[in-house]
Design a protein around this motif. Structure first.
Motif, PDB file in Angstrom:
ATOM      1  N   LEU A  25      66.087 -59.767  74.128  1.00  0.00           N
ATOM      2  CA  LEU A  25      65.214 -58.729  73.589  1.00  0.00           C
ATOM      3  C   LEU A  25      63.830 -58.831  74.215  1.00  0.00           C
ATOM      4  CD1 LEU A  25      64.661 -56.472  71.448  1.00  0.00           C
ATOM      5  CD2 LEU A  25      63.886 -58.311  69.929  1.00  0.00           C
ATOM      6  N   SER A  26      63.354 -57.695  74.760  1.00  0.00           N
ATOM      7  CA  SER A  26      61.963 -57.555  75.170  1.00  0.00           C
ATOM      8  C   SER A  26      61.299 -56.559  74.222  1.00  0.00           C
ATOM      9  CB  SER A  26      61.874 -57.050  76.616  1.00  0.00           C
ATOM     10  OG  SER A  26      62.467 -57.962  77.516  1.00  0.00           O
ATOM     11  N   VAL A  27      59.974 -56.590  74.164  1.00  0.00           N
ATOM     12  CA  VAL A  27      59.235 -55.714  73.253  1.00  0.00           C
ATOM     13  C   VAL A  27      58.092 -55.054  74.022  1.00  0.00           C
ATOM     14  CG1 VAL A  27      57.944 -55.538  71.096  1.00  0.00           C
ATOM     15  CG2 VAL A  27      59.765 -57.241  71.316  1.00  0.00           C
ATOM     16  N   LEU A  28      58.018 -53.706  73.955  1.00  0.00           N
ATOM     17  CA  LEU A  28      56.935 -52.945  74.573  1.00  0.00           C
ATOM     18  C   LEU A  28      56.098 -52.280  73.490  1.00  0.00           C
ATOM     19  CD1 LEU A  28      55.520 -51.578  77.032  1.00  0.00           C
ATOM     20  CD2 LEU A  28      57.184 -49.725  76.793  1.00  0.00           C
ATOM     21  N   HIS A  29      54.785 -52.435  73.590  1.00  0.00           N
ATOM     22  CA  HIS A  29      53.855 -51.784  72.660  1.00  0.00           C
ATOM     23  C   HIS A  29      53.342 -50.512  73.328  1.00  0.00           C
ATOM     24  CE1 HIS A  29      50.808 -50.760  69.931  1.00  0.00           C
ATOM     25  NE2 HIS A  29      50.059 -51.855  69.928  1.00  0.00           N
ATOM     26  N   TYR A  74      68.259 -55.634  75.377  1.00  0.00           N
ATOM     27  CA  TYR A  74      67.544 -54.571  74.689  1.00  0.00           C
ATOM     28  C   TYR A  74      66.044 -54.640  75.014  1.00  0.00           C
ATOM     29  CZ  TYR A  74      71.668 -54.435  71.593  1.00  0.00           C
ATOM     30  OH  TYR A  74      72.945 -54.353  71.084  1.00  0.00           O
ATOM     31  N   THR A  75      65.405 -53.484  74.947  1.00  0.00           N
ATOM     32  CA  THR A  75      63.944 -53.432  74.897  1.00  0.00           C
ATOM     33  C   THR A  75      63.556 -52.614  73.677  1.00  0.00           C
ATOM     34  OG1 THR A  75      63.755 -53.544  77.309  1.00  0.00           O
ATOM     35  CG2 THR A  75      61.821 -52.818  76.077  1.00  0.00           C
ATOM     36  N   ALA A  76      62.886 -53.249  72.723  1.00  0.00           N
ATOM     37  CA  ALA A  76      62.394 -52.553  71.532  1.00  0.00           C
ATOM     38  C   ALA A  76      61.027 -51.982  71.854  1.00  0.00           C
ATOM     39  CB  ALA A  76      62.321 -53.506  70.351  1.00  0.00           C
TER      40      ALA A  76
END
Length: 276
Positions: free
Chosen positions: A32-36, A102-104
């Protein structure tokens, strides 16, 4: 407030630009990666009630992190919040399936409402000499076309959807325009499509506020089992340097080794002193 081990790992990855191996994904884990992608709104990110990302800035991309498959409750709060009891977004439940990437993304819907979506990253193999380009529309804007030169190669892309093309490796001059037009609202900018890699371009921000921007994520290893997920961050086509990451990893290992040797020498000296 205490951070989880997962949060510390994500923080280190974000700070150093390091990539955890995608090969660590197993039949029981996902990455999992996370983009703001919400402009002008730094946040704290809570996962299952624990502070995981502190002072997460718009345009930042953190991860990837190898996590057990399952459901995760995510909430975004103001950066000075004591806990997640009064979130600015969420809580939202993200379901991660095993052996998936995934990228959230926290972003603005077309009408400007904060939202969260977990996109699946397509890691299926590409042909020799080709890479995959995926464009994700996560901006408060109507449908857009993606232009290569003056030609629309992706048309009518709406928020929060994506479209992908497998292309010959090289550099593409890309721009984002409102559907049916050729006047760019973002770009044009050069996007590198690497052989055997997934390049994900995110259009984020707000058309009304005039702060539309791009972020880029690159995932290697599509010709075989993925062996790394370098991630770009912080605004207009920013990308991490994989060679620099390798040097950082090597330096970290050398430091650990040196500390271990030093500790052993101290222990031996202490034993010698005790015998004396």
């Amino acid at each position: 407030m205490r951070k989880t081990a997962a949060g510390i790992a994500v923080g280190l990855v974000a700070a150093l630009g390091l990539a955890l191996p995608a090969s660590a994904i197993s039949e029981t884990t996902a990455d999992l990666s996370v983009l703001h992608g919400i402009p002008d709104t730094p946040v704290d990110v809570y996962v299952n009630g624990e502070l995981t990302l502190d002072d997460f800035q718009p345009g930042d991309l953190a991860g990837p992190l190898d996590l057990p498959a399952g459901d995760y409750e995510v909430a975004l709060t103001a950066t000075d919040a004591a806990d997640d009891s009064s979130p600015v977004l969420g809580p939202v439940t993200l379901t991660l399936e095993a052996n998936m990437s995934y990228t959230a993304v926290a972003y603005l819907s077309e009408d400007g409402e904060p939202s969260v979506t977990a996109f699946e990253n397509d890691l299926s193999a590409t042909a020799a000499g080709e890479g995959r380009l995926t464009v994700r529309h996560v901006a408060a804007a109507p449908a857009v076309d993606i232009l290569a030169g003056d030609t629309a190669v992706i048309t009518g892309l709406t928020n929060p959807n994506e479209s992908s093309l497998d292309l010959a490796a090289g550099t593409v001059s890309a721009a984002v325009a409102l559907e049916g037009t050729t006047d760019p609202v973002i770009g044009p900018a050069d996007v590198a499509v690497d052989e055997g890699a997934l390049t994900v371009v995110y259009a984020w921000g707000s058309a009304e506020a005039g702060n539309l921007d791009l972020a880029v994520q690159t995932i290697d290893g599509l010709h075989s089992s993925p062996d790394g997920v370098p991630s770009g961050s912080a605004g207009y086509l920013a990308q991490r340097d994989a060679q620099q990451s390798g040097l950082l990893i090597a330096g970290g290992l050398a430091l650990v080794s040196a500390l271990a040797v030093s500790a052993l020498m101290v222990a031996r000296r202490q034993k010698a002193s005790d015998r004396a």
